[in-house]
Write an enzyme that holds these catalytic residues in place. Structure first.
Site, PDB file in Angstrom:
ATOM      1  N   ASP A 268      21.313 -15.983 -32.439  1.00 49.88           N
ATOM      2  CA  ASP A 268      22.063 -15.697 -31.223  1.00 49.88           C
ATOM      3  C   ASP A 268      23.467 -16.273 -31.443  1.00 49.88           C
ATOM      4  OD1 ASP A 268      22.905 -14.920 -28.727  1.00 49.88           O
ATOM      5  OD2 ASP A 268      21.129 -15.655 -27.677  1.00 49.88           O
TER       6      ASP A 268
HETATM    7  C1  BGC Z   1      23.172 -13.652 -25.658  1.00 53.36           C
HETATM    8  C2  BGC Z   1      22.680 -12.485 -26.497  1.00 53.36           C
HETATM    9  C3  BGC Z   1      23.828 -11.562 -26.833  1.00 53.36           C
HETATM   10  C4  BGC Z   1      24.912 -12.363 -27.526  1.00 53.36           C
HETATM   11  C5  BGC Z   1      26.122 -11.531 -27.945  1.00 53.36           C
HETATM   12  C6  BGC Z   1      24.380 -14.314 -26.254  1.00 53.36           C
HETATM   13  O1  BGC Z   1      24.952 -15.193 -25.337  1.00 53.36           O
HETATM   14  O2  BGC Z   1      22.135 -14.584 -25.502  1.00 53.36           O
HETATM   15  O3  BGC Z   1      21.690 -11.784 -25.801  1.00 53.36           O
HETATM   16  O4  BGC Z   1      23.389 -10.506 -27.632  1.00 53.36           O
HETATM   17  O5  BGC Z   1      25.358 -13.382 -26.649  1.00 53.36           O
HETATM   18  O6  BGC Z   1      26.820 -11.099 -26.833  1.00 53.36           O
END
Ligand code: BGC
Length: 731
Positions: A268
């Site tokens: 993530d």
């Molecule tokens: C989220 C993800 C997301 C990523 C990119 C993170 O804060 O948990 O679900 O894909 O950001 O935007």
């Protein structure tokens, strides 16, 4: 758009007659390329310098990781997900680029999709995302988001699918297959137990092995073994002491060795905290939002660690191999033609409409006020800010720059134009208190706004019927913060009370992506409808349901508890945890498994939803009375539409173990099918449950075990509305 005709004549039977299995399927290597391609991948890797390899395994902008130009390997372009292709951002910041060519179809968010209980719709949904991602030049969609709704106040409940692992796994599979059939990789997220936003970056989720395997992992396992997903995103949080991005048990032992995952594991954004540990645990790509890309754990520090012998080059080669495998599979390299994409097409909008109209749940209709009859109404009052609010882009995190979004008010206006006069009143105002602990936007001001209520009452009094559109918003329900209460915000209860008193023909529409406490509002009103954040076509879908062009066929993907304190983590005092640690004391008793086993009456049970028509269930039986552990249980029920509307029912099969020798939940969903019937029509619905799906996870033996003994196959219309039971024995 031919919305109604398509709906009326299309028989959609989601997963009907399909064999579902959630649990203990044998390891099944994902379908891969042939030996020739594997040899080509080896050759490519042999031609790369260590630096080039390292370049491929960390972000080189916010949403890309590098390729190797000299070998014709392109960059990988990622995009959020999960309910539309995100707008273009500056490469090195979260700022939107501000261009005009990046709008997309806004699909209903996760909990609305799950409320359709329709795997064909999940597939269509994925298809829209895949095609739009291709058109926008993306290689991977960061979705679906399939974490289990452990806490109904969780900020991302709207984005996630459900509280039930079986429904989760089925919808996840459809979604991923839909995306990947378009030549776009899907990245299922967030692996695993990312169930609260409070302290999500650091919290250690202490989860027993049984709960991990039975509740939190099944959707991920189905993603790998059934949908052959190309990528998995490691969650921010820790599980049992280790960050998910550096958790050898999760990544190596379970995902790769037990499940046979061949694709990429990506972090993530900003979810990596170590170099050697994460690299050796099985993380492939580090993504983040720092702009000094060379400083990423998987950049220079990893290069140095390889040189220092702390990480072998073979480990790096394997990471690159997995990326190249995904690239081959999607024809990013190695020849073959990539599919062409398309965006904002009439078909995409139709699918958005189908999902939206199939997801709306009729919660109460005690005086048959619904469906409203346009020919009998001269005027209606439409009340509430949510009637006018566009939600696609609100909240923190991934949103969609919707090409258009039909609000509830616009949907009603389109439907009733020239037939019924509409008078709008705001009724309440979305507003928040400043709060240090919860951030600026998460403590709602609940004091009723008497001036707005007076106006609303006046408007309602002079109309033949009123529709209050209230509930939460995408600002209030958001990534990064949980709600501290499930109460209806912004003084809405008072508004509902006064408007309903002024006009008894008042319908209440609750817009939310998560459970809300509705006890008080239900006392005031005879007609209530739940709609999720329902995408570009949400307003059309809502208007069609309210006026009876479409029978409400959504069924709740989560329990609505009477109160937050009834929920397992609040009852057991484990939310949000202490010292950055959350104990999952409820074990496998999540969602209805908790309420049913503990005999706690919910407000609305899991799987609940009314129709305008009536369905009669009869003759529930199984094909045999006794099965071997390798057998398949065919459950059948006669379903008849005894009302006067065309409608769809979701037949749900729950399994109850009779006097089991280990603790089992009172009942567990093991099969479902959505069936459309004309008035008077009847059908025998057959659903198959492999006996191995009755297994529980034995944490000591580290394996799935089917208990011999008696089971009841409980067939019904929700987890608390069982219409017939068949008894079987497993030898
Ligand atoms: C989220 C993800 C997301 C990523 C990119 C993170 O804060 O948990 O679900 O894909 O950001 O935007």
């Amino acid at each position: 758009m031919k919305r109604y005709s398509t709906y009326l004549f299309l028989v959609i039977i989601g997963g009907f007659l399909t064999v579902y299995s959630s649990g203990c399927t044998a390891p099944n290597k994902q379908s891969g390329q042939n030996n020739a391609e594997e040899a080509q991948i080896d050759t490519l890797i042999s031609k790369m310098t260590l630096k080039e390899k390292i370049g491929m395994i960390h972000g080189n902008s916010f949403f890309t990781s590098a390729g190797v130009k000299k070998l014709g390997i392109p960059e990988m372009h990622y995009s959020d997900g999960p309910f539309g292709v995100r707008e273009e951002l500056h490469p090195n910041s979260w700022q939107p680029l501000g261009i005009t060519s990046d709008s997309a179809t806004y699909l209903p968010t996760g909990s609305a999709l799950a409320a359709t209980w329709d795997t064909t719709m999940a597939h269509d949904y994925g298809k829209v995302l895949g095609q739009e991602a291709r058109e926008r030049g993306k290689d991977m969609i960061l979705g679906p988001a399939v974490n289990i709704d452990r806490n109904p106040n969780g900020g991302r409940t709207f984005e996630f699918l459900t509280e039930d692992p079986y429904l989760d796994a089925q919808m996840t599979t459809g979604y991923i297959e839909g995306v990947q059939a378009q030549g776009v990789a899907s990245c299922v997220k967030h692996y695993v137990a990312n169930n609260q936003e409070a302290n999500r970056i650091s919290v250690d989720e202490i989860v027993g092995q049984r709960a991990l395997h039975e509740i939190y992992m099944p959707a991920f396992k189905a993603a790998v073994q059934k949908a052959h997903v190309d990528a998995v995103m490691a969650a921010y949080n820790k599980v049992n002491g280790s960050y998910c991005s550096a958790n050898k048990y999760l990544l190596d032992n379970v995902l790769r060795n037990d499940w046979g995952f061949k694709g990429m594991v990506i972090s993530d954004w900003g979810g990596v905290h170590s170099t050697v540990k994460a690299a050796n645990a099985g993380l492939d790509v580090e993504m983040g939002s720092g702009t000094d890309y060379n400083k990423y754990y998987f950049a220079t520090p990893l290069l140095d660690s390889v040189k220092a012998g702390k990480v072998s080059e073979q480990v790096i080669n394997n990471k690159v191999r997995r990326i190249l495998w995904v690239m081959y599979k999607n024809h990013m390299i190695g020849g073959g033609t990539r599919k062409k994409g398309s965006i904002n097409t009439p078909e995409h909008h139709q699918i958005a409409y189908n999902v939206a109209s199939g997801s709306i749940v009729l919660l109460k209709n005690s005086k048959d006020l619904l469906p409203l009859n346009a020919s009998k109404l001269k005027s209606i009052a439409v009340i509430g800010e949510n009637a006018k609010l566009k939600q696609a882009h609100l909240g923190f995190g991934a949103g969609v720059k919707a090409q258009y979004e039909i609000t509830p008010l616009a949907g009603l206006e389109h439907l009733l134009k020239g037939k019924v006069a509409i008078h709008y009143a705001q009724g309440y105002k979305e507003a928040y208190k400043k709060s240090k602990s919860q951030g600026a936007k998460h403590v709602p001001i609940d004091t009723p706004n008497q001036k707005l209520i007076r106006e609303a009452v006046k408007t309602a009094k002079s109309a033949d019927a009123a529709i209050i559109v209230a509930g939460n918003t995408r600002t209030y329900e958001t990534e990064g913060a949980d709600r501290s209460s499930l109460a209806l915000p912004f003084g809405e209860n008072q508004l509902i009370k006064e408007v309903t008193a002024a006009n008894p023909n008042t319908v209440v529409v609750i817009i939310s992506g998560a459970p809300v406490e509705l006890g008080q509002a239900l006392k005031e009103t005879s007609a209530m409808v739940w709609s999720g954040y329902n995408g570009s076509e949400g307003g059309h879908a809502l208007a069609d349901v309210l006026f009876g062009n479409v029978d409400p066929s959504g069924r709740l993907p989560f329990t609505f508890p009477k109160s937050l304190k009834d929920t397992p983590s609040f009852a057991l005092g484990t939310y949000p945890g202490k010292n950055d640690t959350t104990q999952y004391k409820e074990g496998i008793l999540v969602g209805y498994r908790w309420y049913d086993t503990k005999k706690i009456q919910p407000l609305f049970p899991f799987g609940y939803g009314l129709s305008y028509t009536k369905f009669q269930f009869s003759d529930v039986k199984t094909d045999q009375s006794s099965y071997s552990k390798e057998g398949k249980i065919n459950v059948s029920v006669n379903l008849k539409n005894t009302g006067s509307y065309l409608g769809k029912e979701t037949v749900q099969v729950y399994v109850h173990a009779v006097d089991p020798s280990v603790m089992m939940p009172d009942k567990q969903l093991k099969a479902f099918g959505k069936v459309q019937l004309e008035p008077g029509q009847e059908k025998t619905v057959q659903l198959t449950i492999p006996v191995k799906d009755l297994a529980y996870y034995d944490a000591n033996k580290k394996q799935w075990v089917v208990l011999s003994g008696k089971y009841q196959m409980m067939v019904g219309a929700s987890s608390r509305d069982i219409r017939g039971t068949a008894n079987i024995t497993v030898q």
